[in-house]
Design a protein around this motif. Structure first.
Motif, PDB file in Angstrom:
ATOM      1  N   UNK A  53       0.809  -1.219   0.000  1.00  0.00           N
ATOM      2  CA  UNK A  53       0.000   0.000   0.000  1.00  0.00           C
ATOM      3  C   UNK A  53       0.845   1.274   0.000  1.00  0.00           C
ATOM      4  N   UNK A  54       1.869   1.413   0.823  1.00  0.00           N
ATOM      5  CA  UNK A  54       2.665   2.649   0.713  1.00  0.00           C
ATOM      6  C   UNK A  54       3.558   2.680  -0.524  1.00  0.00           C
ATOM      7  N   UNK A  55       3.961   1.532  -1.033  1.00  0.00           N
ATOM      8  CA  UNK A  55       4.888   1.501  -2.173  1.00  0.00           C
ATOM      9  C   UNK A  55       4.201   1.912  -3.472  1.00  0.00           C
ATOM     10  N   UNK A  56       3.027   1.359  -3.744  1.00  0.00           N
ATOM     11  CA  UNK A  56       2.347   1.646  -5.017  1.00  0.00           C
ATOM     12  C   UNK A  56       2.011   3.135  -5.167  1.00  0.00           C
ATOM     13  N   UNK A  57       1.378   3.789  -4.177  1.00  0.00           N
ATOM     14  CA  UNK A  57       1.126   5.231  -4.334  1.00  0.00           C
ATOM     15  C   UNK A  57       2.409   6.062  -4.439  1.00  0.00           C
ATOM     16  N   UNK A  58       3.459   5.649  -3.720  1.00  0.00           N
ATOM     17  CA  UNK A  58       4.720   6.379  -3.809  1.00  0.00           C
ATOM     18  C   UNK A  58       5.285   6.312  -5.228  1.00  0.00           C
ATOM     19  N   UNK A  59       5.279   5.128  -5.807  1.00  0.00           N
ATOM     20  CA  UNK A  59       5.766   4.994  -7.189  1.00  0.00           C
ATOM     21  C   UNK A  59       4.895   5.775  -8.163  1.00  0.00           C
ATOM     22  N   UNK A  60       3.593   5.765  -7.922  1.00  0.00           N
ATOM     23  CA  UNK A  60       2.684   6.526  -8.791  1.00  0.00           C
ATOM     24  C   UNK A  60       2.977   8.017  -8.682  1.00  0.00           C
ATOM     25  N   UNK A  61       3.213   8.505  -7.453  1.00  0.00           N
ATOM     26  CA  UNK A  61       3.541   9.920  -7.270  1.00  0.00           C
ATOM     27  C   UNK A  61       4.876  10.293  -7.909  1.00  0.00           C
ATOM     28  N   UNK A  62       5.766   9.306  -8.009  1.00  0.00           N
ATOM     29  CA  UNK A  62       7.058   9.548  -8.656  1.00  0.00           C
ATOM     30  C   UNK A  62       6.963   9.493 -10.178  1.00  0.00           C
ATOM     31  N   UNK A  63       5.788   9.197 -10.724  1.00  0.00           N
ATOM     32  CA  UNK A  63       5.583   9.228 -12.163  1.00  0.00           C
ATOM     33  C   UNK A  63       5.622   7.880 -12.852  1.00  0.00           C
ATOM     34  N   UNK A  64       5.708   6.804 -12.105  1.00  0.00           N
ATOM     35  CA  UNK A  64       5.708   5.479 -12.716  1.00  0.00           C
ATOM     36  C   UNK A  64       4.262   5.116 -13.015  1.00  0.00           C
ATOM     37  N   UNK A  65       3.982   4.716 -14.275  1.00  0.00           N
ATOM     38  CA  UNK A  65       2.610   4.403 -14.659  1.00  0.00           C
ATOM     39  C   UNK A  65       2.579   3.200 -15.590  1.00  0.00           C
ATOM     40  N   UNK A  66       1.391   2.657 -15.769  1.00  0.00           N
ATOM     41  CA  UNK A  66       1.191   1.562 -16.708  1.00  0.00           C
ATOM     42  C   UNK A  66       1.803   0.253 -16.221  1.00  0.00           C
ATOM     43  N   UNK A  67       2.327  -0.507 -17.192  1.00  0.00           N
ATOM     44  CA  UNK A  67       2.926  -1.798 -16.864  1.00  0.00           C
ATOM     45  C   UNK A  67       4.164  -1.640 -15.996  1.00  0.00           C
ATOM     46  N   UNK A  68       4.863  -0.543 -16.150  1.00  0.00           N
ATOM     47  CA  UNK A  68       6.051  -0.308 -15.333  1.00  0.00           C
ATOM     48  C   UNK A  68       5.683  -0.167 -13.862  1.00  0.00           C
ATOM     49  N   UNK A  69       4.483   0.354 -13.572  1.00  0.00           N
ATOM     50  CA  UNK A  69       4.038   0.485 -12.184  1.00  0.00           C
ATOM     51  C   UNK A  69       3.861  -0.892 -11.555  1.00  0.00           C
ATOM     52  N   UNK A  70       3.295  -1.830 -12.289  1.00  0.00           N
ATOM     53  CA  UNK A  70       3.124  -3.190 -11.776  1.00  0.00           C
ATOM     54  C   UNK A  70       4.478  -3.840 -11.505  1.00  0.00           C
TER      55      UNK A  70
END
Length: 115
Positions: A53-70
Motif C-alpha cells: 500500500x505505501x509503495x504503489x502510491x509512492x511509485x505513482x507519485x514519482x511518475x511510474x505508470x502503466x505496466x512499469x508500475x506493476x
C-alpha cells in the motif's frame, strides 16, 4: 485497466485456487510447491501485503505508470518485505518472550470460608 476487467480478475482468483486444490498433480501446483514460492508464502507474504500500500502510491507519485508500475511495485514491495523480514521480524521471532508457550493447567481448590 477498467473497473470491469479488475473485478473480473478478482472474481476469477477463487476459481484458480479451486482448480489448483482439485488438481494436485498439475504443473502450476507443482511449481507453487517448490521451496522458493513456499518460503515466500511462509515468510514474506504478510510483509508484502503490508508494504504494497505505501509503495504503489509512492511509485505513482514519482511518475511510474502503466505496466512499469506493476513491475516496479512488485519489485519494490518484495524488497521492502524482504528487508523488514531480515532486519525486524526474524530478530523479534527469535526472542524468547515472543515464542508461543504452552499453557500449564491450573488446579483450583476451594477453601472453606474463615470464621
Amino acid at each position: 485497466m477498467s473497473i470491469r476487467s479488475a473485478s473480473e480478475r478478482a472474481s476469477s482468483s477463487p476459481t484458480v485456487v479451486a482448480a489448483l486444490v482439485l488438481c494436485p498433480r498439475s504443473w502450476p501446483t507443482r511449481l507453487l510447491s517448490l521451496s522458493t514460492p513456499v518460503w515466500i508464502g511462509r515468510n514474506l507474504s504478510y510483509g508484502m501485503y503490508l508494504w504494497h500500500y505505501p509503495v504503489i502510491p509512492l511509485l505513482h507519485d514519482l511518475g511510474v505508470q502503466g505496466d512499469a508500475l506493476l513491475q516496479a511495485g512488485l519489485a519494490a514491495t518484495l524488497a521492502a518485505a524482504l528487508a523488514s523480514y531480515a532486519f525486524v521480524e526474524r530478530h523479534l521471532l527469535r526472542r524468547e518472550r515472543f515464542r508461543v508457550r504452552r499453557l500449564q493447567p491450573v488446579v483450583a481448590t476451594a477453601r472453606p470460608p474463615a470464621l
